[in-house]
Scaffold this active site. Structure first.
Site, PDB file in Angstrom:
ATOM      1  CB  THR A 145      -8.591   3.208   3.896  1.00 15.52           C
ATOM      2  OG1 THR A 145      -8.708   4.100   2.779  1.00 15.52           O
ATOM      3  CG2 THR A 145      -7.334   2.383   3.770  1.00 15.52           C
ATOM      4  CG  LEU A 191     -13.882  15.952   7.904  1.00 12.67           C
ATOM      5  CD1 LEU A 191     -15.336  16.194   7.541  1.00 12.67           C
ATOM      6  CD2 LEU A 191     -13.742  16.009   9.419  1.00 12.67           C
ATOM      7  CB  ILE A 233      -0.546   6.546   5.914  1.00 10.99           C
ATOM      8  CG1 ILE A 233      -1.868   7.252   6.223  1.00 10.99           C
ATOM      9  CG2 ILE A 233       0.398   6.661   7.112  1.00 10.99           C
ATOM     10  CD1 ILE A 233      -2.685   6.600   7.319  1.00 10.99           C
ATOM     11  N   GLY A 234       1.018   5.234   3.416  1.00  9.96           N
ATOM     12  CA  GLY A 234       2.094   4.348   2.955  1.00  9.96           C
ATOM     13  C   GLY A 234       3.185   5.110   2.219  1.00  9.96           C
ATOM     14  CB  THR A 260      -7.938   1.861  12.077  1.00 11.69           C
ATOM     15  OG1 THR A 260      -8.850   2.884  12.488  1.00 11.69           O
ATOM     16  CG2 THR A 260      -8.765   0.604  11.820  1.00 11.69           C
ATOM     17  CG  ASP A 261      -8.833   5.521  16.031  1.00 14.12           C
ATOM     18  OD1 ASP A 261      -9.291   5.221  14.908  1.00 14.12           O
ATOM     19  OD2 ASP A 261      -8.801   6.698  16.442  1.00 14.12           O
ATOM     20  CB  THR A 267      -7.913  -5.571   0.553  1.00 14.22           C
ATOM     21  OG1 THR A 267      -8.041  -5.644  -0.868  1.00 14.22           O
ATOM     22  CG2 THR A 267      -6.606  -4.868   0.898  1.00 14.22           C
ATOM     23  N   GLY A 274       0.819  -1.217   0.000  1.00 17.17           N
ATOM     24  CA  GLY A 274       0.000   0.000   0.000  1.00 17.17           C
ATOM     25  C   GLY A 274       0.848   1.260   0.000  1.00 17.17           C
ATOM     26  CE1 TYR A 281     -10.373   0.642   7.045  1.00 19.57           C
ATOM     27  CE2 TYR A 281     -11.289   2.060   8.756  1.00 19.57           C
ATOM     28  CZ  TYR A 281     -10.191   1.560   8.076  1.00 19.57           C
ATOM     29  OH  TYR A 281      -8.923   1.961   8.415  1.00 19.57           O
TER      30      TYR A 281
END
Ligand code: NAD
Ligand code: TYD
Length: 329
Positions: free
Chosen positions: A77, A181, A12-13, A116-117, A92, A7, A141
């Site tokens: 994501t 967002l 971020i990757g 993820t949180d 995935t 990724g 997700y």
């Protein structure tokens, strides 16, 4: 050190590839180049690129050959897309994770799962999730990411794979695909398009800069213990505050803000306790409120050539499906 970053053409990757390559590591990127993957994110960064799916064992074997470590950023994501169609998320985020773990099992490579949180589900005001808390994912997700995390923990216990998990907060910064967002609202503000706030906008997210997120993942790669999970926190803000701040920073008309139909199953609040990672020496360098968001807005202002082409084509079809009825109502 030779590291496989899956990724790596995503948001971020690609920051992580820049961080590792800048530190002298040899980096192999495996990426399927879905709608979110973008080779422009990797321009000027030294790496070897392999085009392929993390759920394809042959592609994984090619990319992982000779690697000392695998860091998995590859995922579907976006929560809203998972509500429209969960299947790719399971493919995935669960099956793909298992294929990468098989490669780590085979070669003995160190493994870091970027989670993820959101796997903790939403929290009441006041509390912060700790790494041992139960998983209560709300969306397709976060359920798929939680499934990936459980695969990782099973591979540690059953096969002795040297894997750790990071659980990062909502991430912002340059090169983020304009569906989430911050980049959606910033680019819409620049274009004079509506800013569609879901429900009352009082949902709380923790905001973490991509470079701080990557520094946390790197710290876990080198100093984290196998079988351990590390939260990576950010700065708490209500969505409506973030929206107001974006209006100020872009100079857009406040009348662009539209409260629209809420997201199904929408989590009210995420918050993590990241003292375990801080004990390894990690501290964030960017503050969302003091410079982090304004520098990001500036990046989108200066890099229209990066995002304008994305916002035509297939993006338009997604945008219509997600927002047309909401904005008409
Ligand atoms: P992104 O959507 O920007 O990029 C995902 C990348 O993965 C893309 O380059 C895409 O082409 C690639 N990819 C998707 N499916 C693939 C597959 N089957 N095989 C190979 N490559 C594939 O994602 P992001 O926002 O950079 O998130 C990276 C990771 O961080 C994800 O695992 C995500 O769950 C996690 N995370 C993200 C956030 C956030 O706020 N963005 C917060 C916490 C954790
Ligand atoms: P998002 O960036 O999709 O991240 P996540 O759902 O993973 O937290 O959304 C962040 C917050 O912003 C979340 O509470 C949903 C809200 N939101 C809107 O109000 N309008 C939008 O158009 C989008 C994309 C998100």
């Amino acid at each position: 050190m030779r590291v496989l970053v899956t990724g790596g053409a995503g948001f971020i990757g690609s920051h992580f590839v820049r961080l590792l390559a800048g530190g002298g590591a040899s980096v192999v990127v495996l990426d399927k180049l879905t709608y979110a993957g973008n080779l422009a994110n990797l321009e000027g960064i030294d790496h070897v690129f392999v085009h392929g799916d993390i759920a394809d064992p042959a592609a994984v074997a090619t990319a992982a050959a000779g690697c000392d470590a695998i860091v998995n950023f590859a995922a579907e994501t976006h929560v809203d897309r998972s509500i429209l169609g969960p299947a790719e998320f399971v493919h995935t985020d669960v099956l793909g994770t298992m294929c990468l773990l098989e490669a780590a099992r085979e070669s003995g490579a160190r493994y870091v799962q970027v989670s993820t949180d959101e796997v903790y589900g939403d929290l009441e005001a006041g509390g912060r999730a700790r790494e041992g808390d139960p998983l209560r994912p709300s969306s397709p997700y976060s359920a798929a990411k939680a499934g990936g995390d459980l695969q990782v923990l099973a591979y540690v216990r059953t096969y002795g794979v040297r894997a750790s998990i990071t659980r990062g907060a909502n991430t912002y910064g340059p090169n983020q695909y304009p569906e989430k967002l911050v980049p959606l609202f910033v680019t819409n503000a620049f274009e004079g398009e509506p800013l569609p706030v879901y429900g009352d906008g009082k949902q709380v997210r923790e905001w973490l800069h991509a470079e701080d997120h990557c520094a946390g993942v790197e710290r876990v790669l080198h100093e984290g213990a196998p079988g351990e999970i590390y939260n990576i926190g950010g700065e708490d803000h209500e969505n409506i505050e973030v929206t107001r701040r974006i209006l100020e920073l872009t100079g857009a008309d406040p009348a662009l803000v539209r409260h629209v139909e809420d997201r199904a199953g929408h989590d009210r609040r995420y918050a993590v306790d990241d003292s375990k990672l801080r004990a390894l020496g990690w501290t964030p360098e960017h503050s969302f409120g003091e410079g982090g968001l304004s520098a990001t807005v500036e990046w989108y202002h200066e890099n229209r050539a990066w995002w304008e082409p994305i916002k035509s084509g297939v993006y338009r079809a997604y945008y219509e499906e997600q927002y047309a009825n909401r904005l008409k109502a």
